[in-house]
Scaffold this motif. Structure first.
Motif, PDB file in Angstrom:
ATOM      1  N   ARG A  62       0.845  -1.202  -0.030  1.00  0.00           N
ATOM      2  CA  ARG A  62      -0.081   0.068   0.060  1.00  0.00           C
ATOM      3  C   ARG A  62       0.948   1.267   0.154  1.00  0.00           C
ATOM      4  NH1 ARG A  62      -3.949  -0.444   4.759  1.00  0.00           N
ATOM      5  NH2 ARG A  62      -5.653  -1.990   4.181  1.00  0.00           N
ATOM      6  N   PHE A  63       0.332   2.259  -0.438  1.00  0.00           N
ATOM      7  CA  PHE A  63       1.063   3.487  -0.378  1.00  0.00           C
ATOM      8  C   PHE A  63       0.550   4.595   0.607  1.00  0.00           C
ATOM      9  CE2 PHE A  63       1.040   1.618  -4.562  1.00  0.00           C
ATOM     10  CZ  PHE A  63       2.342   1.452  -4.893  1.00  0.00           C
ATOM     11  N   ASP A  64       1.498   5.112   1.265  1.00  0.00           N
ATOM     12  CA  ASP A  64       0.703   6.075   2.056  1.00  0.00           C
ATOM     13  C   ASP A  64       1.868   7.312   2.513  1.00  0.00           C
ATOM     14  OD1 ASP A  64      -0.675   7.138   4.137  1.00  0.00           O
ATOM     15  OD2 ASP A  64       0.495   6.344   5.825  1.00  0.00           O
ATOM     16  N   HIS A  65       1.640   8.479   1.917  1.00  0.00           N
ATOM     17  CA  HIS A  65       2.329   9.775   2.115  1.00  0.00           C
ATOM     18  C   HIS A  65       3.823   9.382   1.849  1.00  0.00           C
ATOM     19  CE1 HIS A  65      -1.324  10.695   4.523  1.00  0.00           C
ATOM     20  NE2 HIS A  65      -1.129  11.706   4.041  1.00  0.00           N
ATOM     21  N   GLY A  66       4.240   8.878   0.721  1.00  0.00           N
ATOM     22  CA  GLY A  66       5.452   8.680   0.418  1.00  0.00           C
ATOM     23  C   GLY A  66       6.171   7.551   0.952  1.00  0.00           C
ATOM     24  N   ASP A  67       5.414   6.953   1.933  1.00  0.00           N
ATOM     25  CA  ASP A  67       6.074   5.548   2.346  1.00  0.00           C
ATOM     26  C   ASP A  67       5.406   4.523   1.785  1.00  0.00           C
ATOM     27  OD1 ASP A  67       7.251   6.655   4.323  1.00  0.00           O
ATOM     28  OD2 ASP A  67       5.840   6.503   5.879  1.00  0.00           O
ATOM     29  N   LEU A  68       6.188   3.261   1.561  1.00  0.00           N
ATOM     30  CA  LEU A  68       5.517   2.127   1.056  1.00  0.00           C
ATOM     31  C   LEU A  68       5.331   1.069   2.075  1.00  0.00           C
ATOM     32  CD1 LEU A  68       5.265   0.559  -1.736  1.00  0.00           C
ATOM     33  CD2 LEU A  68       7.441  -0.599  -1.405  1.00  0.00           C
ATOM     34  N   LEU A  69       3.948   0.665   2.343  1.00  0.00           N
ATOM     35  CA  LEU A  69       3.607  -0.423   3.285  1.00  0.00           C
ATOM     36  C   LEU A  69       3.637  -1.726   2.869  1.00  0.00           C
ATOM     37  CD1 LEU A  69       0.539   1.500   5.025  1.00  0.00           C
ATOM     38  CD2 LEU A  69       3.046   1.690   5.716  1.00  0.00           C
ATOM     39  N   VAL A  70       4.317  -2.511   3.342  1.00  0.00           N
ATOM     40  CA  VAL A  70       4.356  -4.133   2.932  1.00  0.00           C
ATOM     41  C   VAL A  70       3.480  -5.009   3.786  1.00  0.00           C
ATOM     42  CG1 VAL A  70       5.809  -5.871   2.395  1.00  0.00           C
ATOM     43  CG2 VAL A  70       6.743  -3.626   1.833  1.00  0.00           C
ATOM     44  N   ALA A  71       2.587  -5.720   3.329  1.00  0.00           N
ATOM     45  CA  ALA A  71       1.831  -6.580   4.173  1.00  0.00           C
ATOM     46  C   ALA A  71       2.802  -7.569   4.631  1.00  0.00           C
ATOM     47  CB  ALA A  71       0.713  -7.231   3.251  1.00  0.00           C
ATOM     48  N   LEU A  72       2.932  -8.082   5.773  1.00  0.00           N
ATOM     49  CA  LEU A  72       3.680  -9.180   6.465  1.00  0.00           C
ATOM     50  C   LEU A  72       2.904 -10.683   6.588  1.00  0.00           C
ATOM     51  CD1 LEU A  72       5.707  -6.922   9.376  1.00  0.00           C
ATOM     52  CD2 LEU A  72       6.437  -7.834   6.936  1.00  0.00           C
ATOM     53  N   ASP A  73       3.407 -11.203   5.502  1.00  0.00           N
ATOM     54  CA  ASP A  73       2.405 -12.538   5.614  1.00  0.00           C
ATOM     55  C   ASP A  73       3.255 -13.670   6.353  1.00  0.00           C
ATOM     56  OD1 ASP A  73       0.064 -11.327   4.670  1.00  0.00           O
ATOM     57  OD2 ASP A  73       0.868 -11.666   2.357  1.00  0.00           O
ATOM     58  N   GLY A  74       4.423 -13.237   6.640  1.00  0.00           N
ATOM     59  CA  GLY A  74       5.351 -14.181   7.355  1.00  0.00           C
ATOM     60  C   GLY A  74       6.075 -13.346   8.313  1.00  0.00           C
ATOM     61  N   PRO A  75       7.386 -13.967   8.891  1.00  0.00           N
ATOM     62  CA  PRO A  75       8.300 -13.360   9.844  1.00  0.00           C
ATOM     63  C   PRO A  75       8.775 -12.151   9.301  1.00  0.00           C
ATOM     64  CG  PRO A  75       8.729 -15.520   9.739  1.00  0.00           C
ATOM     65  CD  PRO A  75       7.830 -15.308   8.443  1.00  0.00           C
ATOM     66  N   ARG A  76       8.609 -11.021  10.039  1.00  0.00           N
ATOM     67  CA  ARG A  76       9.148  -9.584   9.691  1.00  0.00           C
ATOM     68  C   ARG A  76      10.728  -9.638   9.287  1.00  0.00           C
ATOM     69  NH1 ARG A  76      12.133  -5.528  12.221  1.00  0.00           N
ATOM     70  NH2 ARG A  76      11.292  -3.504  12.092  1.00  0.00           N
ATOM     71  N   GLU A  77      11.592 -10.557   9.928  1.00  0.00           N
ATOM     72  CA  GLU A  77      13.011 -10.532   9.328  1.00  0.00           C
ATOM     73  C   GLU A  77      13.110 -11.183   8.125  1.00  0.00           C
ATOM     74  OE1 GLU A  77      11.367 -11.748  12.742  1.00  0.00           O
ATOM     75  OE2 GLU A  77      12.299 -13.467  12.269  1.00  0.00           O
ATOM     76  N   THR A  78      12.167 -12.050   7.672  1.00  0.00           N
ATOM     77  CA  THR A  78      12.259 -12.557   6.280  1.00  0.00           C
ATOM     78  C   THR A  78      12.147 -11.388   5.215  1.00  0.00           C
ATOM     79  OG1 THR A  78      10.126 -13.219   6.181  1.00  0.00           O
ATOM     80  CG2 THR A  78      11.948 -14.928   6.607  1.00  0.00           C
ATOM     81  N   TYR A  79      11.488 -10.402   5.631  1.00  0.00           N
ATOM     82  CA  TYR A  79      11.055  -9.261   4.728  1.00  0.00           C
ATOM     83  C   TYR A  79      12.412  -8.174   4.727  1.00  0.00           C
ATOM     84  CZ  TYR A  79       6.359 -10.833   3.977  1.00  0.00           C
ATOM     85  OH  TYR A  79       5.106 -11.573   3.341  1.00  0.00           O
ATOM     86  N   VAL A  80      12.684  -7.897   6.162  1.00  0.00           N
ATOM     87  CA  VAL A  80      13.856  -7.213   6.229  1.00  0.00           C
ATOM     88  C   VAL A  80      15.085  -7.542   5.624  1.00  0.00           C
ATOM     89  CG1 VAL A  80      15.245  -5.759   8.222  1.00  0.00           C
ATOM     90  CG2 VAL A  80      12.814  -6.112   8.396  1.00  0.00           C
TER      91      VAL A  80
END
Ligand SMILES: Nc1nc2c(ncn2[C@@H]2O[C@H](COP(=O)(O)OP(=O)(O)OP(=O)(O)O)[C@@H](O)[C@H]2O)c(=O)[nH]1
Ligand SMILES: [Mg+2]
Lengths: 149, 220
Positions: free
Chosen positions: A114-132
């Motif tokens: 999703r987009f929000d005021h210049g930020d990108l929001l990523v839906a976490l469908d698994g552990p946060r670490e795997t995204y980071v």
């Protein structure tokens, strides 16, 4: 075993809400908690918060949503509740290069965003670490910053 | 809100995984076991530009040849199971219409890479088949197929000693990257372990096809 083969409507629909309320007085309203990433699934087994086993077999044109009424009897109702969706909030260092790169990267990984005021929001469908972990290079280069969840 | 009275068709289970990992071999092993449990079954295969796997299954006589449909995926096998599964959905609907008692459709994806995943618009449940000969570091590479699949099948366990693979470590790492979700070991040459795949499907996917009208408001 409760067999669920259709969605009766939303729990706030006027004709349903009164009956659900009534069922609540007699026995209980049971909730089926479903992670958002699983809501598209048409057939699965699950257990309500009160321990009732459900076999869900929905038609292909129906999907679970928050508040979907799955069962309504005189003394019992089962309502679907989507569990909270967690989002990772990412801020690109600029709106040109870094934002483009981040957008490309997220698309390449098939992330739901999703987009929000210049930020990108990523839906976490698994552990946060795997995204980071997938953002390590962009973060090392100072192009992207995790600013919250 | 409209109330659907449509017939709920057969359950759909996807079988994906890299080229040559043993997807068709697994399907060949699953067919007799599932049919042995009285399950009314059909299969859809996806190949790039041929119907090779479908023809192999039809020739096998494990199943009525009319119950095997082929979808040609073109250049991108993952597209027809994820981004645009229309061709596979149409094939499944055709089977549903042709065989009114159908309970389960297995959909074999064309061989792809570790990133391929199935859309839940197409299937209710999907497994990812990798093989021991691909190397014991495959689970560690955390491809979406390995992480996100409902079931990970590690096939060709018979080859482990021949390719210098530490099977115990491979399984432990697979379980770890999958956060404890199911992993099954198979040898599709002999059929060893395939009953574990049947059990995993049955545990997760309710079969049967009631009409939306008669059920839903009742319980048993
Ligand atoms: N040793 C051994 N060989 C196997 C096993 N399972 C499959 N094979 C062999 O592996 C090769 C590939 O098997 P397939 O079933 O065609 O693989 P596939 O994943 O369907 O291949 P594509 O559809 O082309 O991606 C064949 O020669 C099989 O005989 C197994 O458990 N052990
Ligand atoms: Mg094959």
């Amino acid at each position: 075993m409760i067999e669920i083969t259709r969605i009766l409507g939303h729990c706030d629909d006027p004709d349903l809400s009164a009956r659900i309320h009534h069922a609540g007085h007699h026995g209980g309203i049971e909730y089926l908690h479903i992670p958002p990433a699983e809501a598209a699934r048409r057939r699965f087994r699950a257990v309500t918060d009160m321990g009732s086993e459900c076999a869900v077999m929905l038609p292909r044109d129906q999907g679970i949503f928050d508040g979907a009424v799955l069962l309504l009897e005189h003394d019992r109702a089962v309502v679907a509740r989507l569990t909270e969706q967690h989002w990772l909030r990412l801020r690109p260092s600029d709106v040109e290069g870094a934002a483009l790169e981040l957008g490309y990267h997220a698309g390449n990984l098939h992330w739901r965003v999703r987009f929000d005021h210049g930020d990108l929001l990523v839906a976490l469908d698994g552990p946060r670490e795997t995204y980071v972990a997938r953002l390590a290079d962009l973060m090392d280069e100072g192009k992207v910053e995790v600013v919250g969840e | 809100m409209t109330v659907s009275t449509e017939v709920v068709g057969a359950a759909r289970v996807g079988v994906g995984g890299p080229v040559g990992s043993g997807k068709t071999a697994l399907v060949e092993r699953l067919i007799p076991l599932l049919r042995g449990e009285g399950i009314d079954l059909a299969v859809i295969t996806n190949d790039l530009v041929t119907k090779e796997d479908a023809e192999r299954l039809r020739r096998s006589r494990l199943i009525d040849p009319e119950r095997v449909l082929a979808v040609e995926a073109g250049a991108c096998p993952h597209t027809v199971i994820r981004e645009d599964p229309t061709l596979n959905i149409e094939a499944a609907e055709r089977l549903d219409a042709q065989f009114p008692g159908l309970e389960l459709i297995l959909i074999e994806s064309g061989g792809d890479n570790l990133a391929s995943t199935f859309s839940l618009d197409l299937v209710d449940y999907w497994m990812f088949v990798i093989d021991v000969a691909g190397g014991d570091d495959i689970p560690r590479k955390r491809g979406p197929g390995i992480i996100q699949s409902d079931l990970l099948v590690i096939n060709k366990v018979d080859l482990a000693p021949h390719v210098g693979v530490d099977l115990d470590r491979m399984v432990a790492e697979a379980r770890e990257v999958r956060g404890g979700r199911p992993v099954v070991l198979t040898n599709c040459r002999t059929g060893d372990g395939v009953d574990g795949v049947v059990r995993a499907i049955r545990d997760a996917v309710p079969l049967g096809r009631q009409t939306g009208k008669s059920a839903g408001s009742g319980s048993r």
